[in-house]
Design an enzyme around this catalytic site. Structure first.
Site: not given
Ligand SMILES: Nc1ncnc2[nH]cnc12
Ligand SMILES: CSC[C@H]1O[C@H](OP(=O)(O)O)[C@H](O)[C@@H]1O
Length: 287
Positions: A213, A215
């Site tokens: 992703d 975030d």
């Molecule tokens: N955006 C994110 N922040 C923290 N841990 C994660 N693991 C996968 N995506 C994450």
């Protein structure tokens, strides 16, 4: 690669979405008790193309432990007690850079540790130790990951800084922007703790981080959700398994410096270390 010697067991720690390893022929589920308590699960011991392998799911079967609840010390000490010298970790991460899209692999080479409430050392209780962590990742294990991704033709990012937050909630936008301003590459909640303890225990350690992703900083993407993370992991789990298999086959004989931490960290005069602490340090091979 033609090996002249059989490798000691290779440790694999699977993260979110990777709760077992395809290609591992499991001989046994090993319950290991350590002086720091029980690991996340029994270890799956077996072999991959003739190389002994020990697999552990970091969050436990069914994903039962929060990042802050994982008994990292037991996980690492248990691997060590099974004869493991090198640990290949797989983790889901958020991307902090446009050029690391979801689905891309990053072979992390540095950490910013923002965790606040974890046991992150084997020292204490009468034994003071300080371990060098300036190069927190084993170059040989990282190199094997990179060679494997290249050989398989997967796009990967060589090196990257992993910001490790306490969680369990994901970051705020202001936090995410701050980490970007530090030029960090990816974000997760587990790896800095694991890498630090692996180094104290003299184990080689590197992570294959899979970006799941963006975030919450990216203006054109929705904010991260657990469903997104698991869906991207699910779509890429075959890739991750293929890389693990290839990387295990590419591990050279161990000639790095990671194990020297065992002999260079302890400050305390051995004669004043309490008996119980001495026993614990012996378990790790520090004494
Ligand atoms: N955006 C994110 N922040 C923290 N841990 C994660 N693991 C996968 N995506 C994450
Ligand atoms: C399920 S989303 C957040 C979760 O995913 C990552 O886990 P891991 O590092 O074990 O793959 C992240 O660190 C969080 O624990």
């Amino acid at each position: 690669m033609v090996r002249t010697k059989k490798l000691p067991p290779v440790g694999i720690i699977g993260g979110s979405g990777l709760y077992q390893m395809a290609g591992l022929i499991v001989d046994e589920l090993r319950v290991v008790e350590t002086p720091w308590g029980l690991p996340s699960d029994p270890y799956m011991t077996g072999s991959v193309n003739g190389t002994p392998v020990v697999f552990l799911s970091r969050h436990g079967k069914g994903h039962r432990y929060l990042p802050s609840e994982i008994n990292y010390r037991a996980n690492i000490a248990g691997l060590k007690s099974l004869g493991v010298e090198r640990v290949l970790s797989v983790s889901a991460v958020g991307s902090l850079k446009e050029e690391i899209p979801p689905g891309m692999m990053v072979v992390v080479d540095d950490f910013i540790d923002l965790t606040k409430k974890r046991e992150m050392t084997f020292y204490g209780a009468g034994a003071v130790g300080h371990t060098g962590f300036g190069d927190p990742v084993c170059p040989q294990v990282a190199g094997s990951f990179l060679d494997a991704t290249q050989k398989l033709g997967y796009s990967s990012h060589k090196g990257g800084t992993y910001v490790c937050i306490e969680g369990p909630s994901f970051s705020t936008k202001a936090e995410s922007r701050l980490y970007r301003s530090w030029n960090a590459d990816v974000i997760g909640m587990t790896n800095a703790t694991e890498a630090r303890l692996a180094r104290e225990a003299g184990l080689c350690y590197a992570t294959l981080a899979l970006a799941t992703d963006y975030d919450c900083w990216h203006p054109d993407h929705d904010m991260v959700t657990v469903a997104d993370v698991l869906a991207v992991m699910h779509d890429n789990v075959e890739k991750a398994n293929a890389i693990l298999l290839e990387a295990i086959g590419k591990l050279p004989e161990r000639t790095c410096n990671c194990a020297s931490a065992l002999k260079t960290s302890l400050v305390t005069d051995h004669s004043v270390i309490p008996e119980k602490t001495r026993k614990n340090l012996k378990f790790l091979g520090i004494l």
